[in-house]
Scaffold this motif. Structure first.
Motif, mmCIF file in Angstrom:
data_model
loop_
_atom_site.group_PDB
_atom_site.id
_atom_site.type_symbol
_atom_site.label_atom_id
_atom_site.label_comp_id
_atom_site.label_asym_id
_atom_site.label_seq_id
_atom_site.Cartn_x
_atom_site.Cartn_y
_atom_site.Cartn_z
ATOM 1 N N ASN A 77 0.829 -1.204 0.000
ATOM 2 C CA ASN A 77 0.000 0.000 0.000
ATOM 3 C C ASN A 77 0.861 1.251 0.000
ATOM 4 O O ASN A 77 0.495 2.275 -0.586
ATOM 5 C CB ASN A 77 -0.916 -0.004 1.224
ATOM 6 C CG ASN A 77 -2.022 1.025 1.118
ATOM 7 O OD1 ASN A 77 -2.652 1.166 0.072
ATOM 8 N ND2 ASN A 77 -2.268 1.741 2.194
ATOM 9 N N MET A 78 2.034 1.174 0.651
ATOM 10 C CA MET A 78 2.972 2.290 0.599
ATOM 11 C C MET A 78 3.491 2.495 -0.826
ATOM 12 O O MET A 78 3.663 3.620 -1.287
ATOM 13 C CB MET A 78 4.138 2.049 1.552
ATOM 14 C CG MET A 78 5.017 3.277 1.771
ATOM 15 S SD MET A 78 6.417 2.916 2.854
ATOM 16 C CE MET A 78 5.554 2.306 4.298
ATOM 17 N N ASP A 116 -0.931 16.484 -1.517
ATOM 18 C CA ASP A 116 -1.300 16.314 -0.102
ATOM 19 C C ASP A 116 -1.761 14.886 0.176
ATOM 20 O O ASP A 116 -1.402 14.291 1.205
ATOM 21 C CB ASP A 116 -2.411 17.298 0.272
ATOM 22 C CG ASP A 116 -1.968 18.747 0.162
ATOM 23 O OD1 ASP A 116 -0.751 18.970 0.074
ATOM 24 O OD2 ASP A 116 -2.838 19.632 0.154
ATOM 25 N N ILE A 117 -2.563 14.325 -0.719
ATOM 26 C CA ILE A 117 -3.085 12.969 -0.521
ATOM 27 C C ILE A 117 -1.949 11.953 -0.518
ATOM 28 O O ILE A 117 -1.913 11.039 0.322
ATOM 29 C CB ILE A 117 -4.114 12.627 -1.622
ATOM 30 C CG1 ILE A 117 -5.380 13.466 -1.436
ATOM 31 C CG2 ILE A 117 -4.467 11.137 -1.590
ATOM 32 C CD1 ILE A 117 -6.372 13.340 -2.586
ATOM 33 N N SER A 118 -1.005 12.097 -1.454
ATOM 34 C CA SER A 118 0.098 11.133 -1.542
ATOM 35 C C SER A 118 0.973 11.184 -0.290
ATOM 36 O O SER A 118 1.389 10.143 0.236
ATOM 37 C CB SER A 118 0.944 11.403 -2.790
ATOM 38 O OG SER A 118 1.595 12.656 -2.715
ATOM 39 N N LEU A 119 1.248 12.390 0.225
ATOM 40 C CA LEU A 119 2.065 12.506 1.438
ATOM 41 C C LEU A 119 1.329 11.932 2.646
ATOM 42 O O LEU A 119 1.905 11.169 3.436
ATOM 43 C CB LEU A 119 2.433 13.965 1.702
ATOM 44 C CG LEU A 119 3.133 14.233 3.041
ATOM 45 C CD1 LEU A 119 4.442 13.456 3.142
ATOM 46 C CD2 LEU A 119 3.387 15.717 3.239
ATOM 47 N N THR A 120 0.052 12.295 2.792
ATOM 48 C CA THR A 120 -0.708 11.795 3.930
ATOM 49 C C THR A 120 -0.809 10.279 3.900
ATOM 50 O O THR A 120 -0.691 9.610 4.941
ATOM 51 C CB THR A 120 -2.125 12.407 3.938
ATOM 52 O OG1 THR A 120 -2.031 13.830 3.901
ATOM 53 C CG2 THR A 120 -2.885 11.991 5.180
ATOM 54 N N ALA A 124 0.611 7.907 6.823
ATOM 55 C CA ALA A 124 -0.326 7.005 7.494
ATOM 56 C C ALA A 124 0.110 5.549 7.354
ATOM 57 O O ALA A 124 -0.014 4.755 8.296
ATOM 58 C CB ALA A 124 -1.732 7.197 6.931
ATOM 59 N N ASN A 125 0.632 5.193 6.176
ATOM 60 C CA ASN A 125 1.137 3.834 5.978
ATOM 61 C C ASN A 125 2.321 3.537 6.880
ATOM 62 O O ASN A 125 2.410 2.461 7.482
ATOM 63 C CB ASN A 125 1.541 3.642 4.513
ATOM 64 C CG ASN A 125 0.420 3.072 3.672
ATOM 65 O OD1 ASN A 125 0.005 1.930 3.842
ATOM 66 N ND2 ASN A 125 -0.088 3.880 2.769
ATOM 67 N N LEU A 126 3.239 4.483 6.968
ATOM 68 C CA LEU A 126 4.400 4.288 7.835
ATOM 69 C C LEU A 126 3.987 4.151 9.291
ATOM 70 O O LEU A 126 4.550 3.344 10.038
ATOM 71 C CB LEU A 126 5.368 5.465 7.671
ATOM 72 C CG LEU A 126 6.224 5.456 6.400
ATOM 73 C CD1 LEU A 126 6.950 6.787 6.240
ATOM 74 C CD2 LEU A 126 7.224 4.312 6.430
ATOM 75 N N VAL A 156 -8.228 0.870 3.634
ATOM 76 C CA VAL A 156 -9.325 1.749 3.222
ATOM 77 C C VAL A 156 -9.366 3.003 4.090
ATOM 78 O O VAL A 156 -9.548 4.125 3.583
ATOM 79 C CB VAL A 156 -10.669 0.995 3.288
ATOM 80 C CG1 VAL A 156 -11.840 1.959 3.097
ATOM 81 C CG2 VAL A 156 -10.726 -0.105 2.229
ATOM 82 N N CYS A 157 -9.180 2.842 5.401
ATOM 83 C CA CYS A 157 -9.176 3.994 6.309
ATOM 84 C C CYS A 157 -8.022 4.943 6.005
ATOM 85 O O CYS A 157 -8.182 6.171 6.078
ATOM 86 C CB CYS A 157 -9.088 3.513 7.755
ATOM 87 S SG CYS A 157 -10.584 2.690 8.357
ATOM 88 N N ILE A 158 -6.863 4.387 5.666
ATOM 89 C CA ILE A 158 -5.697 5.215 5.331
ATOM 90 C C ILE A 158 -6.007 6.119 4.145
ATOM 91 O O ILE A 158 -5.742 7.330 4.175
ATOM 92 C CB ILE A 158 -4.477 4.327 5.030
ATOM 93 C CG1 ILE A 158 -3.934 3.717 6.335
ATOM 94 C CG2 ILE A 158 -3.378 5.130 4.318
ATOM 95 C CD1 ILE A 158 -2.840 2.701 6.124
ATOM 96 N N TRP A 159 -6.597 5.548 3.115
ATOM 97 C CA TRP A 159 -6.897 6.342 1.920
ATOM 98 C C TRP A 159 -8.058 7.303 2.160
ATOM 99 O O TRP A 159 -8.071 8.414 1.601
ATOM 100 C CB TRP A 159 -7.187 5.429 0.740
ATOM 101 C CG TRP A 159 -5.934 4.837 0.168
ATOM 102 C CD1 TRP A 159 -5.469 3.578 0.346
ATOM 103 C CD2 TRP A 159 -4.965 5.512 -0.638
ATOM 104 N NE1 TRP A 159 -4.266 3.409 -0.299
ATOM 105 C CE2 TRP A 159 -3.929 4.577 -0.916
ATOM 106 C CE3 TRP A 159 -4.859 6.794 -1.153
ATOM 107 C CZ2 TRP A 159 -2.819 4.903 -1.688
ATOM 108 C CZ3 TRP A 159 -3.750 7.125 -1.922
ATOM 109 C CH2 TRP A 159 -2.745 6.185 -2.189
ATOM 110 N N ALA A 160 -9.013 6.919 3.000
ATOM 111 C CA ALA A 160 -10.122 7.828 3.319
ATOM 112 C C ALA A 160 -9.607 9.069 4.043
ATOM 113 O O ALA A 160 -9.974 10.208 3.699
ATOM 114 C CB ALA A 160 -11.170 7.096 4.160
ATOM 115 N N VAL A 161 -8.748 8.860 5.047
ATOM 116 C CA VAL A 161 -8.166 9.984 5.782
ATOM 117 C C VAL A 161 -7.314 10.850 4.854
ATOM 118 O O VAL A 161 -7.351 12.089 4.924
ATOM 119 C CB VAL A 161 -7.332 9.468 6.972
ATOM 120 C CG1 VAL A 161 -6.540 10.613 7.612
ATOM 121 C CG2 VAL A 161 -8.216 8.801 8.005
#
Length: 367
Positions: A77-78, A116-120, A124-126, A156-161
């Protein structure tokens, strides 16, 4: 109420992108300079390599059943976040320079939201990987016992946030109603949002570094005091190697993104006096390199990942076998986690014969 009404009455949504750039003193190029063409050409080339390299990582994790564990799904996912970053940077390259003045505010917000989405998503993955490693390595297990459903829900939660954080500036936290709050690096963004966003990411960095430091010293202590049982030695060495790989990934991420986040923080705190525009492009280039670094780390640190990369490339060239050959590691796989717990308690394998025969619920048939 009167003050709030007065505040919103000052909002003027008719201003275009050029107005905000002129307001903060950020120059928009009128024509293409040779250096600009070179930078964009090089940037798009790097973006293409980033996309292809992270596709390789995702394909390797999907096709090799030895990677069908929670930690590798999170690393996959990362890779997806890095792939998304490559697309976001390519979009930025195609909407910069003289093209910036042709953007509508909606297009400009989308350009920033993708970054912003890619960094977040990466942060979040890390953080998810750090929590997963903390739960497993403290007990000297190789993989956690998270179910597939929980891992999918976590992803899913990681990408939603990440999407929500990317949309916040365009939806309500911008400077269109408070022109004195406009950023010099991102002219339509609120400086207060940049302070919040940069500080939140930097705080997350420090938390993850602290967690990994604690885990790293714990693993070193355990290895120095372990018995000479061959299965236990092999397990703990595998855990330690995986730990070092993830630590390098985290270190590379912090090194690549720290300058950019500090720049945004200074811009938010000091505004024009921070002179952030003088070095923001260098910070962006360093941040872009991070999306290319992770696949290189995987290939250098993980022999199984490197072997899978070679197999995929051979298949693409028409020279590979459809069936992946078993590596020596697969011929003598690590003990399941239940067996590991037994080994830690006793060096006699006969003590836990049933555990040694159990298969991990995450292991699936090979391709």
């Amino acid at each position: 109420m009167a003050m709030e009404s007065s505040l919103w009455s000052t909002c003027d949504y008719s201003h275009n992108v050029t107005f905000f750039y002129n307001l903060v003193g950020k120059k928009i190029s009128v024509e293409w300079a040779p250096r600009d063409v070179f930078v964009i050409g090089l940037g798009l080339t790097v973006c293409l390599i980033v996309v292809l390299a992270n596709l390789m990582v995702m394909a390797a994790i999907s096709m090799n059943h030895r990677f069908h564990f929670p930690i590798y799904y999170l690393l996959g996912n990362m890779a997806a976040a890095d792939l998304f970053a490559g697309i976001a940077y390519a979009n930025l390259m195609l909407h910069t320079g003289p093209w910036t003045s042709t953007l509508t505010k909606e297009q400009w917000y989308i350009r920033g939201a993708l970054i912003d989405i890619s960094l977040t998503a990466s942060v979040a993955n890390l953080l998810a990987v750090a929590v997963e490693r903390h739960q497993t390595i403290i007990t000297m297990q190789l993989h956690s016992k998270m179910t597939k459903r929980r891992v999918v829900l976590l992803i899913v939660c990681i990408w939603a946030v990440s999407i929500i954080m990317g949309l916040v500036p365009s939806l309500f936290w911008n400077c269109e109603c408070d022109l004195e709050d406009c950023s010099t690096v991102a002219p339509l963004y609120s400086r207060r949002f940049l302070i919040f966003w940069a500080a939140l990411n930097l705080l997350t960095f420090f938390i993850m570094v602290a967690m990994y430091t604690r885990i790293f010293f714990y693993v070193r202590y355990q290895i120095s005091h372990m018995s000479q049982h061959s299965s236990e030695i092999r397990h703990r060495q595998t855990v330690f190697n995986l730990m070092k790989t993830i630590s390098i990934v985290l270190g590379a991420f912090v090194i690549c993104w720290m300058p950019g986040l500090v720049t945004l923080l200074l811009d938010g705190l000091l505004g024009k006096s921070s002179h952030a525009n003088a070095y923001e492009k260098f910070c962006l280039v360093i941040a872009e390199c991070n999306s290319l670094v992770n696949p290189i780390i995987y290939s250098l640190r993980d022999e199984e990942m490197r072997r899978t990369f070679k197999w995929i490339l051979c298949c693409l060239c028409g020279r590979g076998d459809k069936q992946m050959e078993l590596s020596p590691v697969e011929m003598y796989p690590p003990l399941p986690e239940e067996a590991l717990g037994c080994v830690q308690k006793s060096e006699d394998p006969a003590v836990c014969p049933e555990a040694n025969n159990k298969e991990s619920s995450w292991t699936t048939p090979g391709v």
